[in-house]
Motif scaffolding. Sequence first.
Motif, PDB file in Angstrom:
ATOM      1  N   GLU A 134      46.827  38.476  37.388  1.00 43.67           N
ATOM      2  CA  GLU A 134      46.011  38.928  36.368  1.00 43.67           C
ATOM      3  C   GLU A 134      44.531  38.204  36.335  1.00 43.67           C
ATOM      4  O   GLU A 134      44.348  37.153  36.981  1.00 43.67           O
ATOM      5  CB  GLU A 134      46.326  38.300  35.206  1.00 43.67           C
ATOM      6  CG  GLU A 134      47.918  39.053  34.904  1.00 43.67           C
ATOM      7  CD  GLU A 134      48.524  38.687  33.534  1.00 43.67           C
ATOM      8  OE1 GLU A 134      47.744  37.647  32.789  1.00 43.67           O
ATOM      9  OE2 GLU A 134      49.603  39.032  32.696  1.00 43.67           O
ATOM     10  N   PRO A 135      43.362  38.889  36.203  1.00 43.87           N
ATOM     11  CA  PRO A 135      42.182  38.459  36.508  1.00 43.87           C
ATOM     12  C   PRO A 135      41.880  37.141  35.660  1.00 43.87           C
ATOM     13  O   PRO A 135      42.525  36.995  34.299  1.00 43.87           O
ATOM     14  CB  PRO A 135      41.214  39.622  35.721  1.00 43.87           C
ATOM     15  CG  PRO A 135      42.089  40.910  36.051  1.00 43.87           C
ATOM     16  CD  PRO A 135      43.463  40.359  35.811  1.00 43.87           C
ATOM     17  N   PHE A 136      41.324  36.299  36.199  1.00 40.16           N
ATOM     18  CA  PHE A 136      40.945  34.947  35.637  1.00 40.16           C
ATOM     19  C   PHE A 136      39.658  34.711  35.750  1.00 40.16           C
ATOM     20  O   PHE A 136      38.869  34.496  36.626  1.00 40.16           O
ATOM     21  CB  PHE A 136      41.748  34.195  36.506  1.00 40.16           C
ATOM     22  CG  PHE A 136      41.631  32.551  35.965  1.00 40.16           C
ATOM     23  CD1 PHE A 136      42.653  32.170  34.737  1.00 40.16           C
ATOM     24  CD2 PHE A 136      40.857  31.597  36.590  1.00 40.16           C
ATOM     25  CE1 PHE A 136      42.221  30.816  34.319  1.00 40.16           C
ATOM     26  CE2 PHE A 136      40.767  30.411  36.041  1.00 40.16           C
ATOM     27  CZ  PHE A 136      41.577  29.841  34.901  1.00 40.16           C
ATOM     28  N   LEU A 137      38.973  34.435  34.575  1.00 40.20           N
ATOM     29  CA  LEU A 137      37.594  34.216  34.619  1.00 40.20           C
ATOM     30  C   LEU A 137      37.496  32.889  33.300  1.00 40.20           C
ATOM     31  O   LEU A 137      37.321  33.443  31.974  1.00 40.20           O
ATOM     32  CB  LEU A 137      36.714  35.382  34.043  1.00 40.20           C
ATOM     33  CG  LEU A 137      36.427  36.333  35.129  1.00 40.20           C
ATOM     34  CD1 LEU A 137      35.560  37.646  34.712  1.00 40.20           C
ATOM     35  CD2 LEU A 137      35.773  35.906  36.584  1.00 40.20           C
ATOM     36  N   PRO A 138      37.600  31.657  33.554  1.00 38.00           N
ATOM     37  CA  PRO A 138      37.713  30.928  32.723  1.00 38.00           C
ATOM     38  C   PRO A 138      36.068  30.704  32.022  1.00 38.00           C
ATOM     39  O   PRO A 138      35.053  30.815  32.668  1.00 38.00           O
ATOM     40  CB  PRO A 138      37.979  29.375  33.243  1.00 38.00           C
ATOM     41  CG  PRO A 138      37.523  29.886  34.597  1.00 38.00           C
ATOM     42  CD  PRO A 138      37.798  31.364  34.957  1.00 38.00           C
ATOM     43  N   GLN A 139      36.085  30.376  30.699  1.00 40.38           N
ATOM     44  CA  GLN A 139      34.477  30.262  29.901  1.00 40.38           C
ATOM     45  C   GLN A 139      34.957  28.962  29.332  1.00 40.38           C
ATOM     46  O   GLN A 139      35.731  28.801  28.370  1.00 40.38           O
ATOM     47  CB  GLN A 139      34.494  31.424  29.102  1.00 40.38           C
ATOM     48  CG  GLN A 139      33.872  32.578  29.915  1.00 40.38           C
ATOM     49  CD  GLN A 139      33.543  33.761  28.837  1.00 40.38           C
ATOM     50  OE1 GLN A 139      34.280  34.226  27.830  1.00 40.38           O
ATOM     51  NE2 GLN A 139      32.458  34.503  29.320  1.00 40.38           N
TER      52      GLN A 139
END
Length: 386
Positions: A9-14
């Motif tokens: 799954e795409p993972f883009l922490p903010q």
Amino acid sequence: MSDVLPGPEPFLPQTAPSALDDLRTRLRATRWPDAPQDAGWALGTDLDYLRELVAYWADGFDWPAQEAALARLPRFRVPVGGLGIHFVHARAVAPAGPVLPLILTHGWPDSFWRYSKVVPLLTDPGAHGGDPADAFDVVVPDVPGFGYSQRPDGAPLDSIAVAGLWAELMGVLGYERFGAAGGDIGSHVSRYLALDHPDRVVAVHRTDAGIPLFTGDPADLAPEERDWLAAVAGWGATEGAYAAMHRTKPQTAAFGLTDSPAGLAAWIVEKLRSWSDCEGDIERSFTKDEILTNITIYWLTKTIGSSMRMYRANAAIPPAQLARRVDVPSGFSIFGGDVVRPPRAWLERTANATYVTEPERGGHFAPFEEPESYAEELRAFFRPYR
């Protein structure tokens, strides 16, 4: 009930603003130790440099901008072996021939950050002065307990176990045949990938030879091998205190390093300087933003303790495993500024060394220090194994 396992799954922490506010508050409240006059870096991290770096971290460093830059890499998470593994998966751009999948493994004290500069050079060589036929599909995972991969709840994983996870990860991604490369701990992991999965790993590239082990008669060694083993022992006596701590009592250091961002920076910065090809000036190899991006990943993920514990796991690997010879075609790029550089005789003793070069510039973090040179080394070595 479905038997289909969850896929990547795409993972883009903010990062939450409150986490950055807390970080800046801690930085501004740092209690500084004294230091002898003109000590510089002789006793460890230089006090004046660290004060400068911490001041910039608190009031100049733009983490959201760095986080957004890292988000341009195609990043994912997927369960592997019961752990959530974070990885970059960048596919070849406009390849002109067969595409070789390549898994790159980092070491300590870093994460996928180590390879962030070389990913586009490897996936799209034609856009960077290379041959489009040399394009790779690139996979760069964070080792469990580093970066954004899940920390093991129980005992830390050793390099053999991580190699098994990587073989599983490449299967999840649909790659049955692939190359492997790494440095530092990543060299160990890549070595065990080749040892334990020779039917799948077509070739393996390393920037160092890993932990040396020789239990035979020293008279059987070439003079340069004996000299190198002596140099390794000498380096360990003068520079290896960090590793002794990691191998024996990592949890003790983890309390202070997890609580104090200035302490964390001191622990990591000293290694970036000592192990890079910077001739004593760390900012010849890394900008402040680059240094702090690496350190901030450790801070926000709270992984300094779990990363150090891997040393303890690796220290328990049986000597018979360390002594195994790699029969898979092996390439070595021994960069001129790296630490305790092994001689070719040792490389040929321990591996099927089909490619050995000594690039003049670059140190222990060669993929970050000299990305163009490192990418060309990988292109040249893997070219016959596509």
